[in-house]
Design an enzyme around this catalytic site. Sequence first.
Site, PDB file in Angstrom:
ATOM      1  N   LYS A   1       0.849  -1.187   0.000  1.00 52.58           N
ATOM      2  CA  LYS A   1       0.000   0.000   0.000  1.00 52.58           C
ATOM      3  C   LYS A   1       0.885   1.237   0.000  1.00 52.58           C
ATOM      4  CE  LYS A   1      -3.941   1.925   2.604  1.00 52.58           C
ATOM      5  NZ  LYS A   1      -4.832   1.713   3.771  1.00 52.58           N
TER       6      LYS A   1
ATOM      7  N   SER B   1      -9.616   1.658   2.711  1.00 49.54           N
ATOM      8  CA  SER B   1      -8.728   2.437   1.858  1.00 49.54           C
ATOM      9  C   SER B   1      -7.682   1.586   1.141  1.00 49.54           C
ATOM     10  CB  SER B   1      -8.019   3.507   2.694  1.00 49.54           C
ATOM     11  OG  SER B   1      -7.193   2.928   3.692  1.00 49.54           O
TER      12      SER B   1
ATOM     13  N   SER C   1      -9.900  -0.786   6.946  1.00 47.82           N
ATOM     14  CA  SER C   1      -9.345  -0.551   5.611  1.00 47.82           C
ATOM     15  C   SER C   1      -8.609  -1.727   4.999  1.00 47.82           C
ATOM     16  CB  SER C   1      -8.419   0.668   5.638  1.00 47.82           C
ATOM     17  OG  SER C   1      -9.161   1.848   5.842  1.00 47.82           O
TER      18      SER C   1
END
Length: 484
Positions: free
Chosen positions: A78, A153, A177
């Site tokens: 990420k 996210s 997330s």
Amino acid sequence: MALHEWRLRDVQKQLEQKEVSVSELVDHSLARINQTDERIKAFITVDEEGARSQAAKLDAVAGRATDKPLFGLPIGLKDNIVTEGLITTCASQFLRNYNPIYDSTVASKLKDAGTITMGKLNMDEFGMGGSSENSSFHVTRNPWNEAYVAGGSSSGSAAAVAAGQVYFALGTDTGGSIRQPAAYCGVVGLKPTYGLVSRFGVVAFASSFDQVGPITKNVEDAAFALQAIAGYDKSDTTSANVTIPDYSKALDGNVAGLKIAVPREYLGEGVDPQVKEAIQQALKQYESMGAVVEEVSMPHTEYAVATYYLLSSSEASSNLARFDGVRYGVRAENPDNLLDLYLKSRSEGFGPEVKRRIMLGTYALSSGYYDAYYLKAQKVRTLIKQDFDQIFEKYDVVIGPTVPKPAFKVGDYQGDPLTMYMNDICTIPASLSGVPAISIPCGMVDGLPIGMQIIGKAFDESTVLKVAHAFEAQTNYHQLRPEL
């Protein structure tokens, strides 16, 4: 079976037997990215040159893969996980040119384990959102149906794994997330206990919530990935100095006598009937395996969303104060003075959702409102944690849906932040309490995956993984793949 569909254990056997090389794995990953990412848009940055160079070095290592179960695996990170020499943007225009000079602890640990980072994955800006529609670069699409969101996210992390672009990915989980996009994309997402995995080098959103965890194709792979990144880190003041067990040894499929709590609040109003039916069928599966399933109440769940958004936004307003256009990141051009530099840099660098949460958090922390909002939210957080403490005195795990509904279409909730926030109702309580939770696939609705969430006691990831793996062994939902 295509190369990208293999389990981590299978890949290692092929490497040990020299049936495949690390360079071939990287080539396949790059080909898969080139084939699918124009539509999925999981990546912000692809490091083709670095991946090929690293693969060549690993191919030259004698006796490879014998003691490193992640050796040679192409992975993704990420884009809020700092990587030396590889742009780390947090999907924000503020950091579009930020090239770190050090590795985060998790990135360093994965390098030591022999993994190869293929690139950095898309996300909602600074982790604020549940659909990647808040990314300043592009929206990540759901591999099962490109008209739908991949969640957030950690959208890019879940989509990349579901699309077979990487063998596993790391995401971060603040209020859900990791788990929510894993549920939307039909993969496994694990949020570890707060403090089990180092946050050093992870760009902070809300420091008392943020936690790094793996997104994988199955539970066994999650156990291997967690093994590599867990452990005490003196560079992180919130890191817990606890013994790390062999997580894969817990995956024996035996849940006989295990006690499962099902909060009625997790299956109440607002939960899609088909999602509720899938969870109930999964619970019956556990009962058939000898587990005891009982309904319970966690009365403070209804306050979880409001509590979380007050606290996380307050921490965000503090953490994001460092982005001022002075030290690193993008600086506004031609400011009139220092204050104008701050104003223009932050106005141009941050997107609407980030600004919204900074404003909310600053308001909650301001003089005259601190006691009414922030302090009260902290007290309610304690009550929610006490709900879990009481449940875990009698039960081994808590089970419910990961999210109340399957993935929604891109654009459905734009301009409606409150509805977006309510999508986190099932994942936020575990985040407020700091306990581990995993999302695993448990069904399909109209061609889109459904996720089941298993929550455990603090630092008892072994039981969480055990329960998840037992269900996986009796079903084939984790084997389903989108057609790309």
